[in-house]
Motif scaffolding. Structure first.
Motif, mmCIF file in Angstrom:
data_model
loop_
_atom_site.group_PDB
_atom_site.id
_atom_site.type_symbol
_atom_site.label_atom_id
_atom_site.label_comp_id
_atom_site.label_asym_id
_atom_site.label_seq_id
_atom_site.Cartn_x
_atom_site.Cartn_y
_atom_site.Cartn_z
ATOM 1 N N CYS A 225 -1.922 0.476 3.554
ATOM 2 C CA CYS A 225 -1.492 0.556 5.010
ATOM 3 C C CYS A 225 -1.214 2.073 5.385
ATOM 4 C CB CYS A 225 -0.321 -0.561 4.942
ATOM 5 S SG CYS A 225 0.630 -0.380 6.616
ATOM 6 N N THR A 226 -1.790 2.433 6.538
ATOM 7 C CA THR A 226 -1.627 3.840 6.878
ATOM 8 C C THR A 226 -0.155 3.875 7.946
ATOM 9 O OG1 THR A 226 -3.101 3.401 8.391
ATOM 10 C CG2 THR A 226 -3.969 4.500 6.357
ATOM 11 N N VAL A 227 0.820 4.806 7.561
ATOM 12 C CA VAL A 227 1.726 4.738 8.576
ATOM 13 C C VAL A 227 2.128 6.096 8.984
ATOM 14 C CG1 VAL A 227 2.952 2.721 7.493
ATOM 15 C CG2 VAL A 227 3.128 5.048 6.346
ATOM 16 N N GLY A 228 1.097 6.598 9.446
ATOM 17 C CA GLY A 228 1.175 7.845 10.357
ATOM 18 C C GLY A 228 1.501 9.081 9.522
ATOM 19 N N SER A 229 2.908 9.843 9.895
ATOM 20 C CA SER A 229 2.949 11.035 9.232
ATOM 21 C C SER A 229 3.870 10.716 8.015
ATOM 22 C CB SER A 229 3.971 11.742 10.427
ATOM 23 O OG SER A 229 5.119 11.144 10.811
ATOM 24 N N THR A 230 4.311 9.279 8.028
ATOM 25 C CA THR A 230 4.810 9.029 6.457
ATOM 26 C C THR A 230 3.765 8.913 5.664
ATOM 27 O OG1 THR A 230 6.158 7.639 7.741
ATOM 28 C CG2 THR A 230 6.020 7.261 5.549
ATOM 29 N N GLY A 231 2.624 8.575 5.586
ATOM 30 C CA GLY A 231 1.548 8.643 4.587
ATOM 31 C C GLY A 231 1.039 7.215 4.609
ATOM 32 N N SER A 232 0.409 6.617 3.434
ATOM 33 C CA SER A 232 -0.061 5.405 3.284
ATOM 34 C C SER A 232 0.393 4.642 2.166
ATOM 35 C CB SER A 232 -1.587 5.802 3.227
ATOM 36 O OG SER A 232 -2.130 6.714 2.243
ATOM 37 N N TYR A 233 0.501 3.564 2.137
ATOM 38 C CA TYR A 233 0.966 2.639 1.041
ATOM 39 C C TYR A 233 -0.409 2.033 0.273
ATOM 40 C CZ TYR A 233 5.847 2.547 2.827
ATOM 41 O OH TYR A 233 7.126 2.994 3.355
ATOM 42 N N TYR A 234 -0.309 1.723 -1.015
ATOM 43 C CA TYR A 234 -1.258 1.185 -1.531
ATOM 44 C C TYR A 234 -0.794 0.123 -2.547
ATOM 45 C CZ TYR A 234 -5.395 0.061 -5.003
ATOM 46 O OH TYR A 234 -5.971 -0.327 -5.700
ATOM 47 N N ARG A 235 -1.626 -1.333 -2.598
ATOM 48 C CA ARG A 235 -1.155 -2.082 -3.674
ATOM 49 C C ARG A 235 -2.302 -2.978 -4.064
ATOM 50 N NH1 ARG A 235 2.989 -7.171 -3.513
ATOM 51 N NH2 ARG A 235 3.235 -7.425 -5.933
ATOM 52 N N SER A 236 -2.339 -3.125 -5.375
ATOM 53 C CA SER A 236 -3.392 -3.995 -6.114
ATOM 54 C C SER A 236 -2.508 -4.911 -7.005
ATOM 55 C CB SER A 236 -4.635 -3.102 -6.679
ATOM 56 O OG SER A 236 -4.114 -2.470 -7.794
ATOM 57 N N ASP A 237 -3.395 -5.622 -7.910
ATOM 58 C CA ASP A 237 -2.958 -6.283 -9.015
ATOM 59 C C ASP A 237 -2.236 -5.499 -10.114
ATOM 60 O OD1 ASP A 237 -5.210 -5.748 -9.732
ATOM 61 O OD2 ASP A 237 -5.592 -7.755 -10.776
ATOM 62 N N LYS A 238 -2.621 -4.183 -10.038
ATOM 63 C CA LYS A 238 -2.095 -3.057 -11.274
ATOM 64 C C LYS A 238 -1.484 -2.064 -10.812
ATOM 65 C CE LYS A 238 -6.740 -3.891 -13.603
ATOM 66 N NZ LYS A 238 -8.165 -3.275 -13.993
ATOM 67 N N GLN A 239 -1.083 -1.716 -9.406
ATOM 68 C CA GLN A 239 -0.256 -0.695 -9.246
ATOM 69 C C GLN A 239 -0.001 -0.606 -7.711
ATOM 70 O OE1 GLN A 239 -2.279 3.270 -9.430
ATOM 71 N NE2 GLN A 239 -4.434 2.221 -9.474
ATOM 72 N N CYS A 240 1.052 0.036 -7.435
ATOM 73 C CA CYS A 240 1.660 0.206 -6.184
ATOM 74 C C CYS A 240 2.257 1.444 -5.600
ATOM 75 C CB CYS A 240 2.628 -1.108 -5.954
ATOM 76 S SG CYS A 240 3.424 -1.291 -4.114
ATOM 77 N N PHE A 241 2.036 2.284 -4.858
ATOM 78 C CA PHE A 241 2.618 3.437 -4.526
ATOM 79 C C PHE A 241 2.452 3.769 -3.193
ATOM 80 C CE2 PHE A 241 -1.927 4.141 -5.795
ATOM 81 C CZ PHE A 241 -2.218 4.989 -4.835
ATOM 82 N N ILE A 242 3.208 4.895 -2.824
ATOM 83 C CA ILE A 242 2.880 5.623 -1.355
ATOM 84 C C ILE A 242 2.372 6.982 -1.614
ATOM 85 C CG2 ILE A 242 5.307 6.278 -1.379
ATOM 86 C CD1 ILE A 242 5.179 6.101 1.727
ATOM 87 N N GLN A 243 1.236 7.366 -0.948
ATOM 88 C CA GLN A 243 0.870 8.608 -0.845
ATOM 89 C C GLN A 243 1.219 9.407 0.368
ATOM 90 O OE1 GLN A 243 -1.542 10.030 -3.051
ATOM 91 N NE2 GLN A 243 -1.061 11.845 -1.948
ATOM 92 N N LYS A 244 1.912 10.553 0.219
ATOM 93 C CA LYS A 244 2.454 11.011 1.117
ATOM 94 C C LYS A 244 1.321 11.717 1.986
ATOM 95 C CE LYS A 244 6.780 10.543 0.164
ATOM 96 N NZ LYS A 244 7.603 9.766 0.773
#
Length: 312
Positions: A225-244
């Protein structure tokens, strides 16, 4: 990650001529303001993403439709000049699709798309391209063509165990079918599209996890999920994080999301880790928003390298 290395991408989607005007701000409903510039650009989410893939180093084929008019000729010529294979782009007897874009001084925009020829991208066209699709490493689609055609496109991808990537834009109020979602390996909505998909507004990691969980239950393996200037969130069954995101002065946000998708897929196809691919995609999007236009704003690989050197 289900990607065949050293393969090619097939993009099934829209091809438009963009009519772009600029003004100090986007007018309120019923309001008229004076703008100060007007230009035309080659666009369409499908075409933009195909050009992004090609300019960043991935062999790319396009499935789509243009009108039998001067705009259609311009689009075919422009994408061909960027090494996008246009063999499976048909000319049809309706006008070429158009997008009417207002860009304000902050760089934000609003867009009205008239599908026209894009409504003719059909299941039959997908069936005729099955041999091409079967040997691809990744398929990419958006929602400026019919759901039925996108679903048929991804059914072929599932049949041949190809990575199916959906950029669900523009998202209708009614959402998309569970069948379509069940065929998607990786989905890349922005925050407004995520809310329409799941009913959940993404404002932090917890809300993103809740929204992504709903998509996982429908069969989607990976969610960004891209959230503009905040960055982008990622989730799978193995990991979850935010990329700035990279902080830049935005001039025009048109094509930022399309470029992000093209960059992301290019790095995944090269066998890069998802975090590395998302970081690269963020860099590309950062460059794009500092430039005016759609496909013209997409950097080449060497321009991204130069951007990285300038920041180091």
């Amino acid at each position: 990650m289900k990607v065949k290395k050293m393969g090619y991408a097939v993009v099934c989607g829209s091809l438009n001529m963009d009519f772009v005007c600029r003004g100090p701000r986007i007018p309120k409903p019923g309001e008229t303001i004076l703008g100060y510039s007007y230009r035309t650009f080659i666009g369409g989410k499908g075409g933009n993403q195909a050009v992004a893939l090609s300019k960043l180093g991935m062999k790319t084929h396009m499935i789509g439709c243009v009108g039998n008019d001067v705009y259609g000729d311009e689009i075919i010529q422009a994408l061909s000049s960027q090494n996008v294979d246009m063999t499976y782009v048909n000319k049809v007897d309706v006008s070429t699709g158009t997008a009417h874009i207002m860009v304000e001084d902050s760089g934000e925009n609003n867009i009205v798309v008239i599908p026209s020829a894009n409504s003719k991208v059909s299941i039959k066209m997908v069936e005729e391209a099955e041999n091409l699709i079967a040997n691809a490493s990744v398929l990419l689609a958006q929602l400026e063509i019919s759901f039925e055609t996108v679903t048929a496109f991804f059914r072929v991808g599932k049949k041949y165990d190809i990575l199916n990537v959906l950029n669900p834009a523009p998202m209708p109020e009614g959402g998309v079918s569970d069948e379509l979602l069940s065929l998607v390996d990786l989905i890349t909505p922005n925050e407004s599209e995520m809310k329409l998909l799941t009913g959940i507004e993404v404002s932090d990691m917890d809300s993103f996890k809740a929204a992504a969980t709903l998509l996982h239950k429908k069969g989607v393996n990976q969610v960004i999920c891209t959230v503009g200037s905040t960055g982008s969130y990622y989730r799978s069954d193995k990991q979850c994080f935010i990329q700035k995101a990279y902080k830049v002065g935005a001039v025009d946000t048109t094509c930022a999301g399309d470029s992000y998708n093209g960059a992301l897929i290019t790095f995944l196809q090269e066998g890069k880790d998802i975090k590395v691919a998302m970081d690269f995609a963020s860099k590309v999007a950062a460059i794009v928003v500092t430039r005016e236009g759609a496909q013209e704003s997409i950097p080449t690989r060497s321009e991204v390298d130069a951007y990285e050197l300038a920041r180091s």
